[in-house]
Enzyme design. Structure first.
Site, mmCIF file in Angstrom:
data_model
loop_
_atom_site.group_PDB
_atom_site.id
_atom_site.type_symbol
_atom_site.label_atom_id
_atom_site.label_comp_id
_atom_site.label_asym_id
_atom_site.label_seq_id
_atom_site.Cartn_x
_atom_site.Cartn_y
_atom_site.Cartn_z
ATOM 1 N N ARG A 99 0.842 -1.195 0.000
ATOM 2 C CA ARG A 99 0.000 0.000 0.000
ATOM 3 C C ARG A 99 0.885 1.256 0.000
ATOM 4 O O ARG A 99 1.947 1.276 0.634
ATOM 5 C CB ARG A 99 -0.861 -0.022 1.264
ATOM 6 C CG ARG A 99 -1.857 1.124 1.422
ATOM 7 C CD ARG A 99 -2.946 1.080 0.429
ATOM 8 N NE ARG A 99 -4.084 1.923 0.812
ATOM 9 C CZ ARG A 99 -5.034 2.293 -0.031
ATOM 10 N NH1 ARG A 99 -4.995 1.918 -1.310
ATOM 11 N NH2 ARG A 99 -6.052 3.024 0.380
ATOM 12 N N THR A 370 -9.036 1.066 -10.000
ATOM 13 C CA THR A 370 -8.533 -0.156 -9.351
ATOM 14 C C THR A 370 -8.714 -1.375 -10.253
ATOM 15 O O THR A 370 -9.476 -1.336 -11.208
ATOM 16 C CB THR A 370 -9.224 -0.352 -7.970
ATOM 17 O OG1 THR A 370 -9.135 0.872 -7.242
ATOM 18 C CG2 THR A 370 -8.606 -1.440 -7.144
ATOM 19 N N SER A 388 -4.189 -0.659 -7.119
ATOM 20 C CA SER A 388 -4.887 0.608 -7.368
ATOM 21 C C SER A 388 -3.932 1.772 -7.546
ATOM 22 O O SER A 388 -2.807 1.756 -7.041
ATOM 23 C CB SER A 388 -5.811 0.898 -6.173
ATOM 24 O OG SER A 388 -6.575 2.046 -6.399
ATOM 25 N N ASP A 412 -7.696 8.581 0.147
ATOM 26 C CA ASP A 412 -8.273 7.515 0.975
ATOM 27 C C ASP A 412 -8.086 7.774 2.473
ATOM 28 O O ASP A 412 -8.673 7.071 3.302
ATOM 29 C CB ASP A 412 -7.683 6.146 0.602
ATOM 30 C CG ASP A 412 -8.426 5.509 -0.567
ATOM 31 O OD1 ASP A 412 -9.514 6.001 -0.918
ATOM 32 O OD2 ASP A 412 -7.924 4.534 -1.144
HETATM 33 N N1 GLY Z 1 -8.265 3.358 -3.595
HETATM 34 C C1 GLY Z 1 -9.262 2.408 -3.386
HETATM 35 C C2 GLY Z 1 -9.052 1.624 -2.145
HETATM 36 O O1 GLY Z 1 -7.936 1.376 -1.769
HETATM 37 O O2 GLY Z 1 -9.984 1.244 -1.519
#
Ligand code: GLY
Length: 567
Positions: A99, A370, A388, A412
């Site tokens: 991430r 995504t 994503s 996010d």
């Molecule tokens: N950017 C979409 C997610 O990570 O939920």
């Protein structure tokens, strides 16, 4: 005679034992390989790597990298994701957390004006919206610790496609049209993705020579080819020149984390799904735990839909209250995923009455960003990966001289407690911005299994990802195959805004009337959503099936490894 029989008995016994062992071993190996992705070129690259002697993990590296090239609107090496892995030899399971994380110089007020109000679009468009990418590090980690091929071999198909080009299709045109203004605003983005400042016509070849060179540096030097040296310097210079706050230290200190997946049970099935910083696994298990308290199969459609919506409502309420980066906040994972906790919530559901959500926010546009892919190799190794760059074409900012399109995953985070993000998701303290912190995600790559069946599934779709995966799992629990999981009509509730969003034709008139009579607010959507890719291995039948969502342009392919015949 007698002595002869006695002499032969152990031989027959051994043959029988060998036969039984062979049958058992065969049952634990699919004998076929399956790949389902959002783009036929990615599916083809994955099978090519399997034929070259790679395993599911090598194929996952190749598929991720090809998707980064041919679906620039969905994922990329300027973004991140979660790779859920199952290793067949010892049953080991892990989630690679690639991430993005906030730049070290970021703080909770990054997107607020002097009056403390969120500045619109600052966390969506341009360099300041980008988190530090995790995908390059994750691919290097996956190849090094789980694959059989070299990273360079697995990146080969992506490098070729970046250099030689891929053809624009209708989906590319739709996504580029949506993000035209921001792509035009950045010269390197316009050069890479537009044609004289316009959306390219179908069939146009999109070549990305700078991206090919960046991928080659990763192929040669591993993660250091991105996070250090020439690429890192160009990334930091480009981001800072465009108003961003990245530093060389941000890149050099980025690390992939292996996390223990979230595990739950539903009607005899084991559910294995994404751990925080994704909310996916916890919310999914919470919903399934709540639903376990009801005999869903014997309910009529209105009551069944009502119960699903009430389970969704409660899981998304907890998402906002408790979830964030586990390295920064204490998340009560065991409590949130405990059946007793869900039993309390189930008890609170009125059978024919909607429970109101507290608060009020306007509906947000649906997520079309995504990507997800599912892979099973002939040995039974599996990958479910959801990747994503957040919004379509991410931040819209390509860093000059790198070909790297940056994410806008910073959106996010909750920019301010209670203020919704681009998907209408609200968050609290747990998901506030801090330097180095990972932002909360909804991505939900998932395995579902019992003694007989193994399922691999997931989908893109912003805040609706988790409820799509829930609906897919319920189909599987009812004994249906991957075609049903990916095709079924969809609906969604996320606590706030307090409304059931549903696809065109998902609800009959009578269902709408009955839900309204229960007190539900209905929000019909103009379009279908999601792009699920699933694989089912039926061990008892010795059969592998795969399906790609008819809403997308993807390709699911099962290859019998003995004959290389496609099913
Ligand atoms: N950017 C979409 C997610 O990570 O939920």
């Amino acid at each position: 005679m007698r002595s002869n029989v006695l002499k032969k008995a152990p031989t027959w016994g051994l043959i029988l034992l060998f036969f039984i062992c062979f049958q058992l071993a065969a049952a634990e190996r699919p004998g076929s390989a399956a790949i389902a992705t959002a783009h036929p070129l990615a599916t083809a690259a994955g099978h090519h790597l399997l034929r070259a002697g790679g395993n599911a993990f090598d194929a996952a590296v190749g598929v991720s990298a090809v998707l980064a090239v041919v679906e620039p609107y969905s994922s990329g090496i300027g973004g991140g994701g979660f790779w859920l892995l199952h290793r067949a030899s010892d049953g080991f399971e892990t989630m690679l957390d690639g991430r993005e994380r906030a730049p070290l110089a970021a703080d909770r007020d990054l997107y607020l004006d002097q009056a403390g109000k969120v500045i619109p679009n600052l966390s969506i468009d341009g360099a300041l919206a980008a988190g530090i990418p995790g995908e390059p590090a994750a691919l290097a980690h996956l190849a090094r610790y789980y694959g059989r091929l070299s990273l360079a071999d697995s990146l080969g198909p992506a490098i070729r496609l970046a250099r030689e080009g891929f053809k624009v299709d209708s989906h590319y045109r739709r996504m580029a049209g949506w993000r035209l203004a921001v792509l035009r605003a950045h010269p390197a983005s316009a050069e890479q993705f537009l044609q004289q400042g316009e959306v390219p016509v179908e069939g146009t070849l999109i070549k990305q020579p700078d991206l090919a060179e960046t991928l080659e540096r990763i192929a040669l030097h591993g993660a250091d080819g991105f996070y250090k040296g020439e690429t890192a310097q160009r990334l930091v210079d480009g981001v800072r020149a465009a108003g961003g706050i990245w530093s060389l230290d941000d890149l050099a200190s980025y690390r992939v984390v292996e996390r223990q997946p979230i595990v739950g049970r539903y009607r005899g099935l084991k559910i294995t799904s994404a751990a925080p910083p994704s909310s996916g696994g916890i919310a999914l298990v919470t919903m399934l735990n709540i639903l376990q308290g009801f005999d869903l199969q014997s309910q009529d459609e209105p009551l069944r839909t009502h119960l699903l919506v009430e389970a969704m409502r409660r899981a998304y309420r907890d998402r906002a209250d408790y979830l964030g980066d586990p390295d920064y906040v204490d998340i009560p994972v065991d409590a949130l995923t405990h059946p007793w906790y869900a039993a309390g919530m189930a008890h609170d559901i009125q059978l024919h009455r909607a429970s109101p959500s507290v608060g009020n926010i306007p509906p947000a546009p649906e997520g079309q960003d995504t990507t997800h892919f599912s892979i099973l190799d002939k040995e039974g190794n599996r990958v479910a990966a959801t990747l994503s760059i957040n919004y379509p074409f991410g931040s819209g900012f390509v860093v000059p001289g790198t070909g790297v399109l940056l994410n806008d995953e910073m959106d996010d985070f909750s920019a301010s407690p209670g203020v919704p993000n681009v998907y209408g998701l609200v968050g609290g303290e747990a998901n506030a911005i801090a330097g180095g912190k990972r932002m909360l995600s909804s991505m939900t790559p998932t395995f579902v299994e019992d003694d007989r069946r193994v399922a691999i599934l997931g989908t893109p779709g912003g805040s609706r990802i988790i409820t799509m995966v829930l609906l897919g799992i319920l189909e599987m629990a009812d004994g249906k195959g991957p075609d049903s999981w990916v095709e079924r009509p969809r609906f969604h509730h996320q606590y706030l805004p307090d409304m059931i969003q549903f696809e065109p034709d998902a609800f009959s008139d009578s269902l709408k009337q009955q839900l309204t009579a229960m007190g539900h607010n209905l929000k019909p959507l103009d379009r279908q959503y999601g792009n699920m890719h699933g694989i089912l291995w039926d061990k008892r039948e010795g059969k592998v099936e795969a399906a790609s969502d008819p809403r997308g342009l993807g390709l699911a392919q099962v290859v019998k490894t003995s004959s290389q015949n496609r099913e």
